[in-house]
Design an enzyme around this catalytic site. Sequence first.
Site, PDB file in Angstrom:
ATOM      1  N   ASP A  34      18.709  23.727  29.108  1.00  0.00           N
ATOM      2  CA  ASP A  34      18.591  22.312  29.454  1.00  0.00           C
ATOM      3  C   ASP A  34      18.583  21.358  28.255  1.00  0.00           C
ATOM      4  O   ASP A  34      19.414  20.454  28.147  1.00  0.00           O
ATOM      5  CB  ASP A  34      17.358  22.081  30.329  1.00  0.00           C
ATOM      6  CG  ASP A  34      16.082  22.711  29.760  1.00  0.00           C
ATOM      7  OD1 ASP A  34      16.173  23.441  28.763  1.00  0.00           O
ATOM      8  OD2 ASP A  34      15.004  22.462  30.326  1.00  0.00           O
ATOM      9  N   GLU A  40       9.709  15.975  34.403  1.00  0.00           N
ATOM     10  CA  GLU A  40      11.125  15.586  34.298  1.00  0.00           C
ATOM     11  C   GLU A  40      11.522  14.457  35.244  1.00  0.00           C
ATOM     12  O   GLU A  40      12.258  13.538  34.862  1.00  0.00           O
ATOM     13  CB  GLU A  40      12.024  16.806  34.511  1.00  0.00           C
ATOM     14  CG  GLU A  40      12.046  17.784  33.361  1.00  0.00           C
ATOM     15  CD  GLU A  40      10.822  18.677  33.298  1.00  0.00           C
ATOM     16  OE1 GLU A  40      10.538  19.247  32.229  1.00  0.00           O
ATOM     17  OE2 GLU A  40      10.135  18.798  34.340  1.00  0.00           O
ATOM     18  N   ARG A  81       5.656  20.553  20.676  1.00  0.00           N
ATOM     19  CA  ARG A  81       4.315  20.099  21.057  1.00  0.00           C
ATOM     20  C   ARG A  81       3.467  19.723  19.839  1.00  0.00           C
ATOM     21  O   ARG A  81       2.859  18.645  19.820  1.00  0.00           O
ATOM     22  CB  ARG A  81       3.602  21.184  21.868  1.00  0.00           C
ATOM     23  CG  ARG A  81       4.333  21.589  23.125  1.00  0.00           C
ATOM     24  CD  ARG A  81       3.463  22.450  24.025  1.00  0.00           C
ATOM     25  NE  ARG A  81       4.267  23.192  25.006  1.00  0.00           N
ATOM     26  CZ  ARG A  81       3.839  23.579  26.197  1.00  0.00           C
ATOM     27  NH1 ARG A  81       2.608  23.303  26.576  1.00  0.00           N
ATOM     28  NH2 ARG A  81       4.632  24.266  27.012  1.00  0.00           N
ATOM     29  N   GLU A 134       8.165  25.976  21.197  1.00  0.00           N
ATOM     30  CA  GLU A 134       7.017  25.304  21.805  1.00  0.00           C
ATOM     31  C   GLU A 134       6.114  24.667  20.758  1.00  0.00           C
ATOM     32  O   GLU A 134       5.603  23.559  20.963  1.00  0.00           O
ATOM     33  CB  GLU A 134       6.220  26.289  22.661  1.00  0.00           C
ATOM     34  CG  GLU A 134       6.967  26.867  23.845  1.00  0.00           C
ATOM     35  CD  GLU A 134       7.212  25.848  24.957  1.00  0.00           C
ATOM     36  OE1 GLU A 134       6.744  24.698  24.831  1.00  0.00           O
ATOM     37  OE2 GLU A 134       7.878  26.203  25.943  1.00  0.00           O
TER      38      GLU A 134
END
Length: 649
Positions: free
Chosen positions: A406, A541, A277, A273
Site C-alpha cells: 500500500d 485510513e 512511528r 514500524e
Amino acid sequence: MHPPSRQDYVAVTLGQRSSSYNNGKQWRRQSCWRKWKQLSRLQRSLILFTLVLLLIGGFASYPSLTEHMIGAEEQTDVVHPLVPHVLPEPVKLGQLPPLPRPEKPPKKKLSNKRGPPLLHNVLQRNANASNTVEEHGVRKKEASDKIISWRGAVIDTEQGTEGPKDDSMANQAEKPVKESDHSFHNMTEADWLEAVRDSFRHAWQGYKDFAWGHDELRPISKSYSEWFGLGLTLIDALDTMWIMGLKTEFEEAKAWVATELSFNKNVDVNLFESTIRILGGLLSTYHLTGDALFLEKAKDMGSRLMPAFKTPSKIPYSDVNIGKGTAHPPRWTSDSTVAEVTSIQLEFRELSRLSQDPQYEAAVAEVMNRVHSLDGKLDGLVPMFINTNSGQFTHQGIFTLGARADSYYEYLLKQWLQGGKKETQFVEDYLSAVEGIKKHLVQKTSPNGLTFVGELSHGQFSPKMDHLVCFLPGTLALGAHHGLPEDHMELAKQLMETCYQMYHQMETGLSPEIVHFNMHQGSVRDIEVKLADRHNLLRPETVESLFYLYRFTKEHKYRQWGWEILHNFNKYTKVSSGGYTSVNNVRDPDYPSPRDKMESFFLGETLKYFYLLFSDDFSLIDLDQYVFNTEAHPLPIWPSTAAATATAT
C-alpha cells in the site's frame, strides 16, 4: 371340638395387558395423592412455597437463558438462513439491503496488520471467535467467567454479568448513528474539536493508568503489551497532543522522553514500524515544538537503524537489534515486503537534511532506484515481496493496494512533494501506477455501482479490498490538489463513498478489516464480509481520506461521515476504565467481542485525523507546507519549495 385350621395366603390380581399402561399411571396418581394427604399441613405448605419460588426464579432468568442459548447457537458453524439485523437508513446510491449472517470461517487466515507477519498471526489466532475469545491469557467471554457488558457508549469493565437488553439498545443496533445526526448539525466547530479531545483524553488516561511507558494498552485487562519496549503509544501521540493543544498531557510525555526513553537496548525492532512511528514521531514533534530534545532522540534512533541496509542488494532487512547494531531478515524468509522498504524514505531523507549527514538519504535513495528499475511490474503496479540477497521481486504476479504494498504508492507521491516536485522519477512512477490501478484493479459492484479497488493474482481478479486501501482516496486527492490530473479527484470521491459504505452497512457502523464486493448481475447486496474478516483495529485510513477530501472540496458530508464513525467508535469500542479496544465482530452490535488492545496508531493517526477533519483552521498543518508520513506525522516540505508555493498562491 376345635375349629378347622386356616391357611395364610396372598391374593394377586393381574390386570389385562392391554390396559396395564393406563392403569399404571392411574395407580401412580392415586399413590402420590395418598402420600400427599399423609403429609402434615406444615409440610405441604413448605413444598408449595418452594415450588412458587422456583417458578418465579425461572421467569426472572428467562432473558438470560435466552441469551445464553442464542450465544451457544452462534458458536456453531451452521449458516443460519434467518434474516439478520436490517439497517433501515437509506444510502446515497439506493437502498442497500442487509448483509447475510457470517459464513463458516476458513481453517487459517493470514493477518493483514502492518508489521512482522509471524507476530500478527499470534495476535490474531483467535479473531474468528465471537463469543469465546482468549488472547494473551485474557478471557473475553465465557460461561464460567465474567461477561463484559456493553452499555450504550462504553464497555463496562466492572460489570460482572450481562442483564436483559433494553429496547433502546436494540434500536441503536438497527440505527448505528441515527441518534447523532441531530446533535451534529447543532454543534459548533468548537464542540466537534472538544469531542475529539475528550476521546483522546479518555484513551490517554487509560494508557497513563495501566500502560505508562510501555508500547500498547490492553484496556479490558487494565494492563499492557510490549512490541519493542520503547513506549510506542507515547511517542506516536506526541504531535497529536501538541496539535490538539493538550499541553499538560504533552509535558508529562515529554518528561518521560527526557528521563526514561533509551534506545540502548538489546531488542529487535522492525525497521519499517520503528521508522514511521518512532523516528517519524520524534522528527514531527521537533518541527512542531522546536525542542532539540526530540531531534537528538531522532538522530540516536536513526543511526541505530542503519545496520538494516548492510545487505548484498542494499534492500534492507526487516529487523534490527538497536542495542547490538546487527540486522537480519525474519526467521521464515529472506524477503522483505515492498511497502516496508519503500515507506521509510520521508523520514530518513528529513533526518539527513536536519543532521547534515547524507548517509540516511543515500541509503533509502538506493532502495527507490533499484525498485524503479526492476522487472516484474505490471503497468506501474509492484509485487508484494523483494529479496534482500538478490534484490529482485519475489512472488511475482500478485498485485494489491492492501497490506505489504500500500504505502509504496503513497510515498511515491509524497517524496515528490517533500522534495519540491523536482524529482520527476517519483511522480512518473506514481502516475504510471495510478493508470495501472485504473486499468487492472478498479471495478464496480452490483447492484449499486460502488467503485472499489480489488486484487490481481496471476491474471485472476479478486473483488477483495482491505480497509488499508482506504488511504487511496486521500492520496489521489492530495495529488490532484498539487496539479495532477483532475480525474484523480473524481476517482478519489468515488472510492471515498465506498470506504464510507464499508462502515455504514455494518450493524455497528464500524468497518471490517476486509470486505468482498459482489460484481455479478442480479446480486442483492454490494458488500460481503467473511467470518474471519469482521474485526476492526481502530484503523485511521478512512478518516485520513475524509480529512483530505474535506480540506480540498469543503463538502460537509465528509465531516458528517467522520462524525458518524467517531460516534460508533465511542459507542462500541470505548472502555469505561480508560482507553479504546479493537473488536472482533463489527456485525454484532450486542457483543462486538473486544480484543483487549489499543494500537498506538489510534492516538497517533485516527484521533489526529478526526481533529484535523473537524478543524476550520486550514493553517493547522497546512498541506502546502507539510506532508504526512504514513503514520500521520507531519514533516515539512523543504523550505525553498514551500516558499515558492506560498508565493505562487
